[in-house]
Design a protein around this motif. Structure first.
Motif, short mmCIF file in Angstrom:
data_model
loop_
_atom_site.label_atom_id
_atom_site.label_comp_id
_atom_site.label_asym_id
_atom_site.label_seq_id
_atom_site.Cartn_x
_atom_site.Cartn_y
_atom_site.Cartn_z
N ILE A 607 -33.09 65.23 47.42
CA ILE A 607 -31.71 65.66 47.57
C ILE A 607 -30.84 64.41 47.62
CG2 ILE A 607 -30.02 66.81 49.05
CD1 ILE A 607 -32.18 68.73 49.96
N ILE A 608 -29.95 64.30 46.64
CA ILE A 608 -29.08 63.12 46.58
C ILE A 608 -27.75 63.43 47.25
CG2 ILE A 608 -27.95 61.44 45.05
CD1 ILE A 608 -30.99 61.42 44.83
N CYS A 609 -27.40 62.62 48.23
CA CYS A 609 -26.15 62.83 48.96
C CYS A 609 -24.96 62.42 48.12
CB CYS A 609 -26.15 61.97 50.22
SG CYS A 609 -27.43 62.46 51.34
N PRO A 610 -23.80 62.97 48.49
CA PRO A 610 -22.62 62.64 47.69
C PRO A 610 -22.33 61.16 47.70
CG PRO A 610 -22.11 64.24 49.43
CD PRO A 610 -23.52 63.87 49.60
N LEU A 611 -21.72 60.73 46.62
CA LEU A 611 -21.27 59.36 46.51
C LEU A 611 -19.99 59.27 47.32
CD1 LEU A 611 -21.73 56.74 44.79
CD2 LEU A 611 -20.17 57.73 43.16
N VAL A 612 -20.09 58.77 48.55
CA VAL A 612 -18.91 58.80 49.41
C VAL A 612 -17.96 57.68 49.06
CG1 VAL A 612 -18.27 59.40 51.74
CG2 VAL A 612 -20.66 59.16 51.17
N GLU A 613 -18.48 56.48 49.12
CA GLU A 613 -17.65 55.32 48.85
C GLU A 613 -18.58 54.21 48.49
OE1 GLU A 613 -14.64 53.53 51.47
OE2 GLU A 613 -14.34 55.58 52.15
N GLU A 614 -18.01 53.14 47.99
CA GLU A 614 -18.86 52.03 47.60
C GLU A 614 -19.56 51.40 48.80
OE1 GLU A 614 -19.83 51.09 44.54
OE2 GLU A 614 -18.73 52.87 43.89
N SER A 615 -18.96 51.55 49.96
CA SER A 615 -19.52 50.89 51.12
C SER A 615 -20.87 51.47 51.52
CB SER A 615 -18.55 51.00 52.30
OG SER A 615 -19.27 51.09 53.51
N GLU A 616 -21.86 50.61 51.63
CA GLU A 616 -23.20 51.08 51.98
C GLU A 616 -23.24 51.67 53.37
OE1 GLU A 616 -26.59 48.64 51.67
OE2 GLU A 616 -26.67 48.80 49.50
N ALA A 617 -22.46 51.09 54.28
CA ALA A 617 -22.47 51.57 55.65
C ALA A 617 -21.97 53.01 55.71
CB ALA A 617 -21.59 50.67 56.52
N ILE A 618 -20.88 53.28 55.00
CA ILE A 618 -20.32 54.63 55.02
C ILE A 618 -21.27 55.61 54.36
CG2 ILE A 618 -18.41 56.06 54.19
CD1 ILE A 618 -16.63 53.58 54.49
N GLN A 619 -21.88 55.19 53.28
CA GLN A 619 -22.83 56.04 52.60
C GLN A 619 -24.01 56.37 53.49
OE1 GLN A 619 -24.09 55.82 48.78
NE2 GLN A 619 -22.15 55.17 47.89
N ALA A 620 -24.47 55.35 54.18
CA ALA A 620 -25.62 55.52 55.05
C ALA A 620 -25.30 56.54 56.14
CB ALA A 620 -26.02 54.19 55.67
N ARG A 621 -24.09 56.42 56.70
CA ARG A 621 -23.70 57.33 57.76
C ARG A 621 -23.66 58.77 57.24
NH1 ARG A 621 -18.41 55.78 59.50
NH2 ARG A 621 -19.09 53.64 59.15
N ALA A 622 -23.09 58.95 56.07
CA ALA A 622 -23.00 60.28 55.48
C ALA A 622 -24.40 60.84 55.23
CB ALA A 622 -22.20 60.23 54.18
N ALA A 623 -25.30 59.98 54.78
CA ALA A 623 -26.65 60.43 54.47
C ALA A 623 -27.38 60.85 55.76
CB ALA A 623 -27.43 59.32 53.76
N LEU A 664 -44.22 63.95 53.09
CA LEU A 664 -42.87 64.49 53.24
C LEU A 664 -42.63 65.50 52.11
CD1 LEU A 664 -40.91 61.16 53.86
CD2 LEU A 664 -41.56 62.87 55.57
N ASP A 665 -41.90 66.58 52.43
CA ASP A 665 -41.60 67.57 51.40
C ASP A 665 -40.33 67.22 50.64
OD1 ASP A 665 -43.74 69.24 52.31
OD2 ASP A 665 -42.45 69.81 54.01
N ILE A 666 -39.36 66.74 51.40
CA ILE A 666 -38.05 66.50 50.80
C ILE A 666 -37.59 65.10 51.15
CG2 ILE A 666 -35.62 67.20 50.76
CD1 ILE A 666 -36.52 70.02 51.55
N LEU A 667 -37.11 64.38 50.15
CA LEU A 667 -36.55 63.06 50.42
C LEU A 667 -35.04 63.15 50.26
CD1 LEU A 667 -37.23 60.11 51.06
CD2 LEU A 667 -37.17 59.67 48.60
N VAL A 668 -34.33 62.98 51.37
CA VAL A 668 -32.87 62.95 51.33
C VAL A 668 -32.48 61.50 51.10
CG1 VAL A 668 -30.76 63.40 52.62
CG2 VAL A 668 -32.78 64.86 52.96
N SER A 669 -31.58 61.28 50.14
CA SER A 669 -31.32 59.88 49.78
C SER A 669 -29.88 59.66 49.34
CB SER A 669 -32.26 59.49 48.64
OG SER A 669 -31.89 58.26 48.11
N THR A 670 -29.38 58.47 49.58
CA THR A 670 -28.13 58.06 48.95
C THR A 670 -28.48 57.78 47.49
OG1 THR A 670 -28.66 55.82 49.63
CG2 THR A 670 -27.10 57.02 51.01
N PRO A 671 -27.50 57.49 46.67
CA PRO A 671 -27.84 57.32 45.26
C PRO A 671 -28.77 56.12 44.95
CG PRO A 671 -25.52 57.84 45.50
CD PRO A 671 -26.06 57.62 46.88
#
Ligand code: ADP
Ligand code: MG
Length: 816
Positions: A607-623, A664-671
């Motif tokens: 499951i790929i999380c939305p592309l929130v912003e370029e910032s890795e920190a923000i993406q990580a938090r969203a993920a 693991l069954d599902i890998l949730v990931s940032t892009p």
């Protein structure tokens, strides 16, 4: 005489070129000539010239009624007159600017002197304030030359003039009319302008919402040109916020012609910019030196550069606009091509390469040990690589292969060949996760033929394959300083044969003992600058760049003219088409249900999380948030893993390892999983906010599944995609083939953005298009021809070209 004769000359030249058909000026030459005559009479100060000028009788020009012979004579007389005035200083009036530029002494045709003014900052122009210059700067425009090359993205066709009685709803049209009345009025609750204008066939109303200021600019009885669409309102036509322009003694800029539209932001006003542009092209386009050798220009039937620049902004008609674009696109492609050819020449001639003597039996036993047979395409490409490696000239090769076509194993074989011949090999990946995966999969295939004799975190030693132990190491950014230094030392000493890592590998502190081959994975943006940096390591290694982003052949040759091209054009047998569906928010629940069913059958999912912003920190938090939500509310019974850019290498490695091992069954990931990850048991790829990703990125995501024998699925969630987002989703649903997708992607985005030419240190492409295949080929052929005659561009006739080349090719050393 303070007449600006540059543009005049151009008009008359054009009229002559077009066979005296009275077409050089919209609306005919007569009006133009009379206007010019009035200005000239006012500005000619020498009595002798004034007398000569009056003999031309232009104040009462009747050009339209002359026959061709008479027209020809008149134009010839005008030229003769202009020639005769050359003795007097035909100096153009300097534009009054905020800053007073020191008066320059001008000798009439001295291109260097005039050319210099093109490099002056835009603030030297009349009406360009420092604030406006700052806005231009954000658009990449700093000098007058930048402005000349700041082309409109399209033109509005206001060239057809109608009578008011001929107006129809919907189309863009232009009228010339008298202002009867213009006043400030309330429109939709706000102050605006309303005007009534008329011509001999009737009257029409025009309104401008929100803009009361126009009323002041439209005095009663003034002649005005309006361009735009009309709407039927209460049974009558109304122009709604048309472009307008008073018909004074000047050429039309905003109306009555092909009007340029500039893509503006930064708070620049379209009318203001258009006016400025007209001034600038009128005054400066003629000063641009044409750097193409005349013979080449004629052979390729290209218009002259000043003309092309002029017509690209304010074209006479569609044909002229098109010719201008062709010339400017040719320039881009030709210079690009000359640049890459130059580099290739430099690399291959300046330093000898390092021939590898390929140990065939060793390679054969390696290939035999693989759990599959190489596809014919893999075999062919491997042969091409080995042939290159054996040459005393450094290889520069681009390997294209569809996602999942098996590039890694081919690269591994080439690295082994280099190692067996005593060279070191570097294998670079775009992300740490991918570097780690390569490290473990290369270790895995090697251990099939060789026995592992040593295994540390980042180091593996194998014996039995080469006559000495073969050492493999992983070097990535977030190793501890101590282990990094230890590995770097081993690399320096030549104790490591194959080193796998991220781009950290080509940073300064890594010194190779004897670097023979560099493989760059999944990097269609691995630029010229980076490639040349490798060569500056005191060695001239063979370079192989691999990409799953298929680039149409002609374009590849153009943009990577310095690279030879190999293609793996088939997938290993047994791969299936991946069922791809674009889903709306309402279908989310059924998507989750489907995913559960797949897991119940023993499969795994991404499951790929939305592309929130370029910032890795923000993406990580969203993920993290998404991972928690999914674990708690949606899949409480399943085992989920999370991966994002903020995890340490060890943590990422652990998660990937568990996912690959089926824990693991599902890998949730940032892009971050975008490229390269290989887990054959995964069959579902679910992408959130899919409309926010580019086509090749979506294709890469989809390529993470369908790697085993099971039917696989790609689900793309997107609620309210933009028009372009929707276009992409439709395409990826329909098209499986990466090449075809890339073509479509190019059409949607244009080559400049597609390749990220800025990032790769290549000159910008603004005018060139994908559909310009013929032009691409022509530019390449001409570049090769020129390069063969004069590789250093040393000949006098190539002086301007050489300077232009140096100007556009400024690849930065962006290596970090
Ligand atoms: P990519 O070209 O996208 O980098 P990989 O090199 O990751 O693809 O290969 C994808 C998968 O296909 C890997 O699991 C690899 O082991 C497998 N593979 C490679 N070549 C073959 C082949 N000839 N037959 C079957 N499977 C193969
Ligand atoms: Mg790969």
């Amino acid at each position: 005489m303070a007449l600006n004769v540059g543009p005049l000359r151009k008009v008359f030249e054009l009229e002559r070129e077009k066979g005296y058909a009275d077409t050089a000026v919209i609306g005919g030459l007569d009006k133009f000539l009379r206007r010019w005559a009035a200005q000239a009479v006012a500005s000619i100060t020498t009595p002798r010239f004034l007398a000569d000028f009056k003999k031309l009788h232009l104040d009462d020009a009747r050009y339209a009624s002359l026959n061709q012979e008479q027209r020809k004579k008149l134009i010839a007389d005008i030229f003769a007159f202009l020639e005769s005035t050359k003795e007097e200083k035909t100096v153009e009036k300097p534009l009054p600017g905020k800053r007073v530029t020191p008066p320059r002494r001008r000798t009439v045709a001295a291109p260097q002197a005039t050319g210099q003014s093109l490099d002056l900052p835009v603030t030297t122009l009349h009406g360009v304030s420092t604030a406006m210059a700052a806005k231009f700067k954000k658009l990449g425009v700093e000098t007058i030359r930048d402005l000349l090359y700041f082309f409109p993205h399209r033109h509005l066709d206001y060239s057809r003039t109608n009578y008011i009685s001929e107006l129809t709803e919907g189309e863009e049209q232009t009228i010339t009319a008298n202002v009867w009345q213009a006043q400030v009025t309330m429109l939709g609750g706000r102050r605006g302008t309303e005007a009534i204008v008329g011509d001999e066939t009737g009257n029409v109303r025009a309104v401008w919402f929100n803009n009361p200021y126009i009323a002041k600019s439209l005095p009663t009885n003034a002649r005005v040109v309006l361009s735009g669409r009309v709407r039927l309102f209460g049974g009558r036509y109304v122009f709604e916020s048309p472009e307008w322009e008073l018909l004074e003694d000047k050429e039309l800029v905003h109306t009555g012609r092909l009007v340029p539209l500039y893509s503006l932001t930064q708070g620049l006003k379209p009318r203001q910019v258009r006016k400025l542009m007209k001034q600038v092209v009128d005054r400066f386009a003629g000063q641009v030196a044409d750097f193409l050798p005349p013979s080449l220009r004629e052979r390729c039937k290209l218009v002259e550069l000043p003309q092309a620049i002029f017509q690209a902004h304010y074209p006479e008609d569609e044909a002229a606009k098109n010719n201008a674009r062709v010339r400017l696109a040719f320039d881009e492609l030709f210079l690009l091509q000359l640049g890459v050819l130059g580099r290739k020449h430099e690399w291959q001639e300046s330093q000898p390469g390092n021939p590898v003597s390929v140990e065939k039996p060793m390679l054969e036993s390696f290939i035999k040990s693989l759990p599959f047979e190489l596809t014919p395409a893999q075999q062919k490409v491997l042969k091409e690589l080995l042939a290159d490696l054996e040459k005393p000239v450094a290889m520069s090769r681009l390997l294209q292969g569809e996602v999942g076509s098996g590039k890694t194993v081919v690269a591994t074989a080439a690295l082994l060949a280099a190692a067996a011949s005593g060279y070191q090999g570097a294998f670079m990946a775009p992300t740490e996760i991918l570097a780690e995966q390569h490290f473990s999969s290369v270790s895995e295939v090697l251990s099939r033929t060789a026995s592992k004799v040593e295994e540390e975190d980042n180091l593996r030693r194998f014996s039995g394959l080469l006559s000495r132990p073969l050492t493999l190491a992983l070097l990535i950014g977030d190793l501890s300083q101590a282990s990094k230094q230890a590995i770097q030392q081993l690399i320096r000493d030549g104790d490591i044969d194959i080193i796998i890592g991220t781009h950290a590998l080509i940073q300064k502190e890594v010194d190779f003992h004897k670097l023979g081959l560099v493989v760059v994975d999944e990097q269609h943006r691995f630029g010229v600058a980076q490639r040349s940096a490798l060569r500056q390591k005191g060695f001239n290694p063979h370079v192989l760049v691999m990409t799953a982003t298929p680039i149409p052949r002609t374009l590849a040759l153009t943009l990577y003219g310095d690279l030879d091209l190999s293609v793996i054009d088939e997938l290993p047998p047994g791969r299936q088409t991946i069922k791809t569906r674009w889903l709306k928010q309402a279908q989310r629940a059924s998507a989750y249900a489907f995913l559960k069913k797949q897991v119940a059958e023993g499969r795994q999912a991404f499951i790929i999380c939305p592309l929130v912003e370029e910032s890795e920190a923000i993406q990580a938090r969203a993920a993290v948030a998404e991972y928690e939500r999914l674990s708690r509310d949606v899949f409480p019974d399943l085992k989920l893993g999370l991966i994002h850019g903020r995890l340490s290498a060890a943590e990422k490695d652990k998660v990937m390892h568990r996912f690959r091992a089926g824990e693991l069954d599902i890998l949730v990931s940032t892009p971050v999983v975008e490229v390269g990850i290989d887990v054959p048991n995964a069959t579902v790829m679910l992408v959130e906010s899919a409309d926010r990703f580019g086509l090749s990125q979506l294709h890469q995501f989809r390529g993470r599944v369908g790697r085993g024998s099971q039917q696989s699925y790609c689900m793309l969630l997107a609620e309210n995609p933009s028009e372009i987002g929707r276009a992409r989703l439709d395409l990826i649903e329909k098209i499986q083939d990466g090449f075809q997708l890339a073509e479509e992607d190019l059409k949607l985005r244009g080559p400049g953005e597609f390749f990220g030419t800025r990032q790769s240190g290549l000159p910008d492409l603004r005018m060139a298009r994908l559909s310009d295949v013929k032009l691409l080929e022509l530019a390449r052929a001409e570049a090769i021809r020129l390069f063969e005659q004069d590789p250093g561009l040393k000949k006098a006739e190539h002086r301007l070209l050489s300077a232009e080349l140096a100007r556009v090719w400024q690849p930065g050393g962006e290596l970090t």
